[in-house]
Enzyme design. Structure first.
Site, PDB file in Angstrom:
ATOM      1  N   TYR A  37       4.728  16.160  29.864  1.00  0.00           N
ATOM      2  CA  TYR A  37       5.100  16.923  28.794  1.00  0.00           C
ATOM      3  C   TYR A  37       6.095  16.097  27.807  1.00  0.00           C
ATOM      4  O   TYR A  37       6.778  15.200  28.371  1.00  0.00           O
ATOM      5  CB  TYR A  37       6.109  18.040  29.191  1.00  0.00           C
ATOM      6  CG  TYR A  37       6.745  18.925  28.195  1.00  0.00           C
ATOM      7  CD1 TYR A  37       5.979  19.620  27.284  1.00  0.00           C
ATOM      8  CD2 TYR A  37       8.062  18.551  28.015  1.00  0.00           C
ATOM      9  CE1 TYR A  37       6.769  20.447  26.352  1.00  0.00           C
ATOM     10  CE2 TYR A  37       8.826  19.401  26.922  1.00  0.00           C
ATOM     11  CZ  TYR A  37       7.875  20.057  26.210  1.00  0.00           C
ATOM     12  OH  TYR A  37       8.499  20.987  25.246  1.00  0.00           O
TER      13      TYR A  37
ATOM     14  N   LYS B 255       7.982  29.485  29.353  1.00  0.00           N
ATOM     15  CA  LYS B 255       6.231  29.687  29.275  1.00  0.00           C
ATOM     16  C   LYS B 255       6.121  30.874  30.135  1.00  0.00           C
ATOM     17  O   LYS B 255       6.225  31.965  29.908  1.00  0.00           O
ATOM     18  CB  LYS B 255       5.781  28.179  30.007  1.00  0.00           C
ATOM     19  CG  LYS B 255       6.461  27.188  29.320  1.00  0.00           C
ATOM     20  CD  LYS B 255       6.292  27.049  27.638  1.00  0.00           C
ATOM     21  CE  LYS B 255       7.065  25.745  27.041  1.00  0.00           C
ATOM     22  NZ  LYS B 255       7.076  24.566  27.675  1.00  0.00           N
TER      23      LYS B 255
ATOM     24  N   ARG C  60      30.243  30.285  33.423  1.00  0.00           N
ATOM     25  CA  ARG C  60      29.227  28.969  33.644  1.00  0.00           C
ATOM     26  C   ARG C  60      28.908  28.745  35.100  1.00  0.00           C
ATOM     27  O   ARG C  60      27.903  28.274  35.242  1.00  0.00           O
ATOM     28  CB  ARG C  60      30.033  27.737  32.991  1.00  0.00           C
ATOM     29  CG  ARG C  60      29.499  26.507  33.377  1.00  0.00           C
ATOM     30  CD  ARG C  60      29.985  25.330  32.568  1.00  0.00           C
ATOM     31  NE  ARG C  60      31.312  25.490  32.190  1.00  0.00           N
ATOM     32  CZ  ARG C  60      32.361  25.224  32.922  1.00  0.00           C
ATOM     33  NH1 ARG C  60      32.124  24.863  34.015  1.00  0.00           N
ATOM     34  NH2 ARG C  60      33.752  25.097  32.296  1.00  0.00           N
TER      35      ARG C  60
ATOM     36  N   ASP D 168       7.018  19.564  38.464  1.00  0.00           N
ATOM     37  CA  ASP D 168       6.917  20.373  37.294  1.00  0.00           C
ATOM     38  C   ASP D 168       5.928  21.586  37.474  1.00  0.00           C
ATOM     39  O   ASP D 168       4.593  21.203  37.337  1.00  0.00           O
ATOM     40  CB  ASP D 168       6.981  19.731  36.077  1.00  0.00           C
ATOM     41  CG  ASP D 168       6.955  20.718  34.735  1.00  0.00           C
ATOM     42  OD1 ASP D 168       6.779  21.615  34.706  1.00  0.00           O
ATOM     43  OD2 ASP D 168       7.547  20.038  33.648  1.00  0.00           O
TER      44      ASP D 168
HETATM   45  C1  LIG Z   1       7.977  23.379  27.797  1.00  0.00           C
HETATM   46  C2  LIG Z   1       7.593  22.469  28.853  1.00  0.00           C
HETATM   47  C3  LIG Z   1       8.852  21.776  29.278  1.00  0.00           C
HETATM   48  C4  LIG Z   1      10.237  21.850  28.573  1.00  0.00           C
HETATM   49  O1  LIG Z   1      10.878  23.208  28.690  1.00  0.00           O
HETATM   50  P1  LIG Z   1      11.735  23.799  27.432  1.00  0.00           P
HETATM   51  O2  LIG Z   1      11.950  25.201  28.067  1.00  0.00           O
HETATM   52  O3  LIG Z   1      10.732  23.703  26.329  1.00  0.00           O
HETATM   53  O4  LIG Z   1      13.085  22.865  27.493  1.00  0.00           O
HETATM   54  C5  LIG Z   1       8.690  21.206  30.402  1.00  0.00           C
HETATM   55  N1  LIG Z   1       7.677  20.885  31.139  1.00  0.00           N
HETATM   56  C6  LIG Z   1       6.471  21.477  30.552  1.00  0.00           C
HETATM   57  C7  LIG Z   1       5.074  21.140  31.415  1.00  0.00           C
HETATM   58  C8  LIG Z   1       6.500  22.284  29.489  1.00  0.00           C
HETATM   59  O5  LIG Z   1       5.530  23.010  29.109  1.00  0.00           O
END
Ligand SMILES: *Cc1c(COP(=O)(O)O)cnc(C)c1O
Length: 380
Positions: A99, A196, A47, A171
């Site tokens: 998001y 992603k 961890r 983000d």
């Molecule tokens: C998918 C996504 C998230 C969240 O990420 P997870 O891996 O699904 O927890 C946050 N911000 C954006 C822009 C996303 O596309």
């Protein structure tokens, strides 16, 4: 090192001191032997730290031009860690076209713990100043936004953050460091859903943070270890492997994205096409200034502005898969009104442009001809 070299070699010196393997071994272990109490070789418990995860974290820091990377079990776990920097009474200003999961985390968890959020449009960065008061601690920016592809001027927001002694987090999931480097533009924290584009193959859920400042990194590391939302070594390996082709994939995502955007715009049954590469996109100049390309994310509406027409289109698609998520090698189509944004009331959705006929595409790296033929057949 330049960017393409960094995706492959960044932070990857001596990943396997034992045998010199080129890829870091998957250290599938929870703990590490100690010769004497406290006498370990840099890792005590997975961890707190794991060598495979450490390789990935160094790669993340390298590609985002930061100094410290932290990997989490999901993108939301990474955002959750950022939110834990704050305490009741603190205020955060966030983009309003955001998001859905981030919005849910902010409003359903952290608002209840006493943090106040202001969700505002940031296309005009100066508007942010109206919401700043002595309790404001962070500006949270998503750009391009989801699903409307608005672009926010990171440098302009950063100037406001610096003037008011606030942290700025971006983000960077949609753009990736291939297209945009928020830390270079003045952000303090870059956040990723590595699920992603970074992972890029739709086979892992993971999140990441990158910062430059050592003190901020220490605080976030403390939270990562204390809260424990870490990712496993196998997933770390997969994302590290994904990052090695990020530049190649993004190049094709951009090329295919442009072809799809132009095709849609010329289609007589298509109404609006949201893609920052169009010269008449309201934030095109900012996109051109801060991004190296325009990406593979596109939203569009049809002239027959009904739920039925949108449903028929996404059901007819064969090369595009109807699914949540984005950023993988395969093309995906989503219907925000019934999928990602279903929890938002129709009137609220309509205000930001998420109408019943809006379809969001994550354009993959297949052959352009096949993607266009698929859309042509489905739209009719
Ligand atoms: C998918 C996504 C998230 C969240 O990420 P997870 O891996 O699904 O927890 C946050 N911000 C954006 C822009 C996303 O596309």
């Amino acid at each position: 090192m330049k960017f393409n070299t960094k995706t492959i070699h960044g932070g990857q010196d001596n990943v396997d001191p034992a045998y010199g393997s080129v890829m870091p071994p998957i250290y599938q272990t929870s703990t590490y032997s100690q010769s004497t109490p406290g006498g370990h070789k840099g890792f005590e418990y997975s961890r707190s730290g794991n060598p495979t995860r450490a390789s990935l974290e160094k790669s993340l820091a390298s590609i985002e031009n930061g100094n410290y990377g932290l990997a989490f079990g999901s993108g939301l776990a990474a955002i959750d860690a950022v939110m834990k920097l704050f305490k009741p009474g603190d205020e955060i200003i966030s983009t309003n076209d955001l998001y859905g999961g981030s919005y849910r985390l902010f409003t359903s968890i952290f608002e209840g713990l006493g943090i106040k959020f202001h969700f505002i449009g940031m296309q005009d960065a100066a508007k942010i100043e109206d919401y700043i008061n002595p309790n404001t601690k962070l500006i949270w920016v998503e750009t391009p936004t989801n699903p409307m592809m608005n672009i926010i001027d990171i440098e302009a927001v950063s100037a406001i953050a610096k003037k008011n002694d606030l942290l700025l987090a971006v983000d960077n999931t949609f753009a990736t460091p291939y297209l945009q480097l928020p830390l270079d533009l003045g952000a303090d924290i870059v956040m990723h859903s590595a699920t992603k584009y970074l992972g890029g193959h739709s086979d892992v859920v993971m999140g990441g943070l990158v910062v430059k400042d050592e003190k901020l990194a220490e605080k976030l590391y403390f939270i990562q270890n204390a809260s424990g939302a870490v990712c496993g070594p196998q997933d770390s390996f997969l994302v590290l492997r994904g990052i090695k082709t990020l530049h190649l994939r993004m190049q094709r995502h951009c090329e295919n994205g442009e072809a799809v955007a132009k095709f849609l715009r010329s289609h007589p049954k298509v109404d609006k096409v949201y893609w920052p590469g169009f010269e008449d996109h309201p934030n095109h100049d900012i996109a051109k200034k801060q991004m190296k390309g325009f990406g593979g994310m596109i939203s569009f509406t049809t002239k027959e502005n009904t739920l039925k027409s949108a449903t028929q289109i996404v059901e007819k698609l064969k090369v595009f898969t109807l699914a949540e998520s984005l950023g993988g090698v395969e093309s995906l189509a989503g219907h925000p009104a019934t999928m990602t944004h279903a929890s938002i009331p129709a009137e609220e959705r309509a205000k930001t442009g998420v109408t019943d006929s809006l379809i969001r595409l994550s354009v993959g790296v297949e052959d352009e001809e096949d993607l266009l033929a698929d859309l042509k057949h489905a739209i009719g």
